[in-house]
Design a protein around this motif. Sequence first.
Motif, PDB file in Angstrom:
ATOM      1  N   UNK A  93       0.820  -1.066   0.027  1.00  0.00           N
ATOM      2  CA  UNK A  93       0.055   0.038  -0.115  1.00  0.00           C
ATOM      3  C   UNK A  93       0.796   1.336  -0.091  1.00  0.00           C
ATOM      4  N   UNK A  94       1.916   1.266   0.822  1.00  0.00           N
ATOM      5  CA  UNK A  94       2.848   2.437   0.803  1.00  0.00           C
ATOM      6  C   UNK A  94       3.531   2.602  -0.609  1.00  0.00           C
ATOM      7  N   UNK A  95       4.050   1.443  -1.069  1.00  0.00           N
ATOM      8  CA  UNK A  95       4.453   1.668  -2.732  1.00  0.00           C
ATOM      9  C   UNK A  95       3.395   2.257  -3.828  1.00  0.00           C
ATOM     10  N   UNK A  96       2.131   1.710  -3.589  1.00  0.00           N
ATOM     11  CA  UNK A  96       1.085   2.150  -4.658  1.00  0.00           C
ATOM     12  C   UNK A  96       1.020   3.640  -4.088  1.00  0.00           C
ATOM     13  N   UNK A  97       0.794   4.013  -2.917  1.00  0.00           N
ATOM     14  CA  UNK A  97       0.636   5.429  -2.380  1.00  0.00           C
ATOM     15  C   UNK A  97       1.611   6.135  -3.008  1.00  0.00           C
ATOM     16  N   UNK A  98       2.808   5.950  -2.818  1.00  0.00           N
ATOM     17  CA  UNK A  98       4.123   6.514  -3.242  1.00  0.00           C
ATOM     18  C   UNK A  98       4.140   6.800  -4.748  1.00  0.00           C
ATOM     19  N   UNK A  99       3.703   5.964  -5.413  1.00  0.00           N
ATOM     20  CA  UNK A  99       3.510   5.949  -7.171  1.00  0.00           C
ATOM     21  C   UNK A  99       2.498   6.753  -7.471  1.00  0.00           C
ATOM     22  N   UNK A 100       1.506   6.799  -6.761  1.00  0.00           N
ATOM     23  CA  UNK A 100       0.149   7.664  -7.086  1.00  0.00           C
ATOM     24  C   UNK A 100       0.672   8.943  -6.720  1.00  0.00           C
ATOM     25  N   UNK A 101       1.217   9.305  -5.634  1.00  0.00           N
ATOM     26  CA  UNK A 101       1.547  10.653  -5.571  1.00  0.00           C
ATOM     27  C   UNK A 101       2.477  11.399  -6.464  1.00  0.00           C
ATOM     28  N   UNK A 102       3.641  10.373  -6.934  1.00  0.00           N
ATOM     29  CA  UNK A 102       4.618  10.740  -7.675  1.00  0.00           C
ATOM     30  C   UNK A 102       3.726  11.082  -9.156  1.00  0.00           C
ATOM     31  N   UNK A 103       2.949  10.224  -9.449  1.00  0.00           N
ATOM     32  CA  UNK A 103       2.004  10.373 -10.625  1.00  0.00           C
ATOM     33  C   UNK A 103       1.228  11.695 -10.641  1.00  0.00           C
ATOM     34  N   UNK A 104       0.738  12.195  -9.631  1.00  0.00           N
ATOM     35  CA  UNK A 104      -0.254  13.223  -9.360  1.00  0.00           C
ATOM     36  C   UNK A 104       0.883  14.517  -9.577  1.00  0.00           C
ATOM     37  N   UNK A 105       2.268  14.418  -8.885  1.00  0.00           N
ATOM     38  CA  UNK A 105       3.244  15.519  -9.093  1.00  0.00           C
ATOM     39  C   UNK A 105       3.638  15.618 -10.634  1.00  0.00           C
TER      40      UNK A 105
END
Length: 154
Positions: A93-105
């Motif tokens: 979950x942390x990995x997916x959240x981190x990837x999602x936040x990077x995508x948003x950025x």
Amino acid sequence: MAENIANLLGAVFEAFRAELYARDRSGLRSSQLRYLTLVPDDGVRVGDMAARASMSKAGAGQFAAALEEQGLVEILADPADSRAKIVRRTPAGRRIASNALAAVAEIEAAWSASIGAERYTAMRAALEEIAALSQAPSPAEPNSAAPAPPAPAA
């Protein structure tokens, strides 16, 4: 005739969602990604998560249960209150959240480059201001926390 604000915001959100799906390969819906990114690393009570995500406590619990089934969060008893549940991201979950936040950025950077940093910053500031004004649900909304009208006298 100019589009109304609801249509414009809807079009922007659809464009955002399309961009997010193009970058994110988790298979989660944007609402699930949003929920997952709002869970802090040390966990959060379901009731507090509901407030954080602007949703009902039941809805926050349902999102947590669905994400738990996928192995992205764990739901634990709160040691301070056995009736309360804590939601905490798993390593996946942390990995997916981190990837999602990077995508948003990445999306925000592309949009900023497209319309200019100054205009993007001003638009974002205006949206933040409007969002702060509208934190309380409208009593006219069907899902708001407004009390039901009194029952007619018999």
